[in-house]
Design a protein around this motif. Structure first.
Motif, PDB file in Angstrom:
ATOM      1  N   ASN A  81    -125.360 -40.558 -15.502  1.00 24.15           N
ATOM      2  CA  ASN A  81    -125.887 -41.549 -16.363  1.00 24.15           C
ATOM      3  C   ASN A  81    -125.110 -41.687 -17.570  1.00 24.15           C
ATOM      4  N   SER A  82    -124.213 -41.200 -17.734  1.00 28.60           N
ATOM      5  CA  SER A  82    -123.300 -41.202 -18.977  1.00 28.60           C
ATOM      6  C   SER A  82    -122.260 -42.355 -18.681  1.00 28.60           C
ATOM      7  N   ILE A  83    -121.639 -42.922 -20.033  1.00 27.96           N
ATOM      8  CA  ILE A  83    -120.422 -43.592 -19.899  1.00 27.96           C
ATOM      9  C   ILE A  83    -119.350 -42.488 -20.098  1.00 27.96           C
ATOM     10  N   ARG A  84    -118.380 -42.605 -19.158  1.00 31.12           N
ATOM     11  CA  ARG A  84    -117.132 -41.627 -18.996  1.00 31.12           C
ATOM     12  C   ARG A  84    -116.260 -42.272 -19.353  1.00 31.12           C
ATOM     13  N   LEU A  85    -115.453 -41.712 -20.498  1.00 28.99           N
ATOM     14  CA  LEU A  85    -114.413 -42.393 -21.292  1.00 28.99           C
ATOM     15  C   LEU A  85    -113.216 -41.300 -21.101  1.00 28.99           C
ATOM     16  N   GLY A  86    -112.003 -41.812 -20.517  1.00 32.16           N
ATOM     17  CA  GLY A  86    -110.601 -41.000 -20.529  1.00 32.16           C
ATOM     18  C   GLY A  86    -109.894 -41.625 -21.706  1.00 32.16           C
ATOM     19  N   ILE A  87    -109.397 -40.471 -22.426  1.00 29.26           N
ATOM     20  CA  ILE A  87    -108.537 -40.885 -23.461  1.00 29.26           C
ATOM     21  C   ILE A  87    -107.274 -40.377 -23.445  1.00 29.26           C
ATOM     22  N   THR A  88    -106.225 -41.168 -23.346  1.00 29.76           N
ATOM     23  CA  THR A  88    -104.945 -40.459 -23.307  1.00 29.76           C
ATOM     24  C   THR A  88    -103.909 -40.842 -24.457  1.00 29.76           C
ATOM     25  N   ILE A 178    -119.387 -39.160 -22.562  1.00 30.57           N
ATOM     26  CA  ILE A 178    -118.487 -37.901 -22.229  1.00 30.57           C
ATOM     27  C   ILE A 178    -116.993 -38.593 -22.461  1.00 30.57           C
ATOM     28  N   PHE A 179    -116.408 -37.972 -23.101  1.00 32.01           N
ATOM     29  CA  PHE A 179    -114.925 -38.194 -23.399  1.00 32.01           C
ATOM     30  C   PHE A 179    -114.150 -37.264 -22.794  1.00 32.01           C
ATOM     31  N   ILE A 180    -113.267 -37.532 -21.918  1.00 33.44           N
ATOM     32  CA  ILE A 180    -112.040 -36.722 -21.437  1.00 33.44           C
ATOM     33  C   ILE A 180    -110.897 -36.929 -21.808  1.00 33.44           C
ATOM     34  N   GLU A 181    -110.258 -36.029 -22.712  1.00 33.22           N
ATOM     35  CA  GLU A 181    -109.007 -36.310 -23.224  1.00 33.22           C
ATOM     36  C   GLU A 181    -107.833 -35.518 -22.478  1.00 33.22           C
ATOM     37  N   THR A 182    -106.629 -36.119 -22.523  1.00 29.47           N
ATOM     38  CA  THR A 182    -105.436 -35.768 -21.821  1.00 29.47           C
ATOM     39  C   THR A 182    -104.408 -36.138 -22.670  1.00 29.47           C
TER      40      THR A 182
END
Ligand code: GDP
Length: 354
Positions: A81-88, A178-182
């Motif tokens: 139920n979250s908004i999953r945001l990828g950040i690169t 949720i932010f997922i950083e790479t």
């Protein structure tokens, strides 16, 4: 008293065992929570319990792994139920500064934000930020934010899996962003893209995209190109870069989401352009939830994860097999010396019973 036989007190001898190690062992002996305790803690948004459950996921011990899978299973119904945001973006593009500013804006709107990272060990130390919480000081102290560094070293597939499992736990704990950083210089963008709803590429102006090490493929999978550091003397250059990237985006085939990715500018330091970024993400979510792509992308991602897991397992089974390992060294030597062609060597290895 003055006898030569007097034995002086002398100095205290150092302990036979390192006293600090003792402390560690004592800590380890602390019983682990039960699966039920983990799950209850996570569902109650108990951050200590969430952290311990993530540590369990990251553990290589088979009994820990077994338990972690049970915890995950119990959490899965509450996830998604979250908004999953990828950040690169390459090191120096301003990812940690951006996450700090943008994340602060999200939590100020009463959302709960988890910030995770995916880069396996060696890459992390070179550029990625999350090992270094001090660079996101405000967010680290924000009660609505939870920051967790990359799950250490290992194959990208292994690290990606652990990060995805951490997403599940964070969602079950009620985090709604949720932010997922790479760092944008490897295969890790593909891994992040495969577990997020929206993929944001952070760039800086004044550097050609070759210079920034951004591959065309990464630009093509981005839902937003964000040119950071649009402040001070740099505003004009940033706007020029925005126009250039905007026209470059037109050259890519229309994405299946029905969404038209745009190039925007922002300043993570001045905190300008950030509301527009959030608006862009919200528009994307609204559009893709309405046209069904949001769910479709998540289902595709599940399929991708299945193949990734199969490939990972096959590879591990193959290379960890003692017969293969023994023969591999021999055949490798023959291939490098030119005595055997690589295809016959591969065929001979794959024909082994592994
Ligand atoms: P990362 O390696 O991508 O995480 O980049 P950092 O967030 O560590 O930023 C790299 C450098 O750029 C730091 O010195 C930041 O202060 C600076 N920086 C980040 N965002 C901005 C911005 O919006 N404007 C300006 N002028 N500098 C910025």
């Amino acid at each position: 008293m003055n006898s030569a036989l007097t034995v002086n007190d002398g100095i205290a001898q150092p302990p036979m065992v390192n006293p600090h190690v003792g402390g560690l062992f004592e800590k380890r002996r602390q019983p682990l929570p039960t699966v039920e305790e983990y799950v209850r803690g996570i569902r109650e948004s108990n951050i200590t319990m969430l952290s311990r459950a993530i540590t369990l996921i990251e553990s290589r011990r088979p009994d820990h792994q077994q338990m972690a899978q049970k915890v995950l299973e119990a959490c899965r119904p509450f996830a998604g139920n979250s908004i999953r945001l990828g950040i690169t973006g390459v090191p120096g593009a301003g990812k940690s500064t951006f996450i700090e500013a943008f994340g602060g804006m999200i939590t100020a709107r009463n959302h709960r934000l988890a910030v995770l990272a995916i880069d396996p060990g060696s890459e992390r130390s070179k550029g990625s930020i999350l090992g270094d919480k001090t660079r996101m000081e405000t967010l680290s102290a924000d009660p609505r934010a939870f920051i967790r560094p990359s799950p250490g070293t290992g194959s990208l597939g292994g690290v990606a899996r652990k990060t995805y499992e951490t997403v599940i736990l964070c969602e079950a704990a009620g985090f709604d962003y949720i932010f997922i950083e790479t760092i944008g210089v490897g295969q890790s963008e593909v891994a992040v893209h495969s577990m997020t709803d929206f993929f944001l590429l952070l760039m800086i102006s004044g550097a050609g995209d070759e210079l920034q090490g951004i591959k065309r493929g990464v630009m093509e999978m981005s839902d937003l190109l964000l040119i950071n550091k649009a402040d001070g003397n740099n505003v004009e250059k940033a706007i020029q870069a925005q126009a250039q990237y905007q026209s470059a985006l037109h050259l890519f085939p229309a994405p299946p989401s029905g969404w038209t990715p745009r190039a925007l500018t922002c300043s993570a330091v001045d905190k300008t352009g950030l509301k527009e970024v959030l608006q862009e993400i919200e528009n994307y979510i609204a559009l893709t939830k309405a046209n069904g792509y949001f769910e479709q992308r998540r289902r595709e991602q599940a399929r991708y994860r299945m193949y990734e897991t199969i490939n990972d397992n096959l590879q591990n089974t193959f290379y960890n097999n003692p017969t293969v390992a023994a023969k591999l060294a021999e055949l490798e030597q023959q291939v490098t010396s030119g005595a055997l062609n690589p295809y016959d060597a591969a065929a001979a290895l794959l024909a082994l019973n592994f």
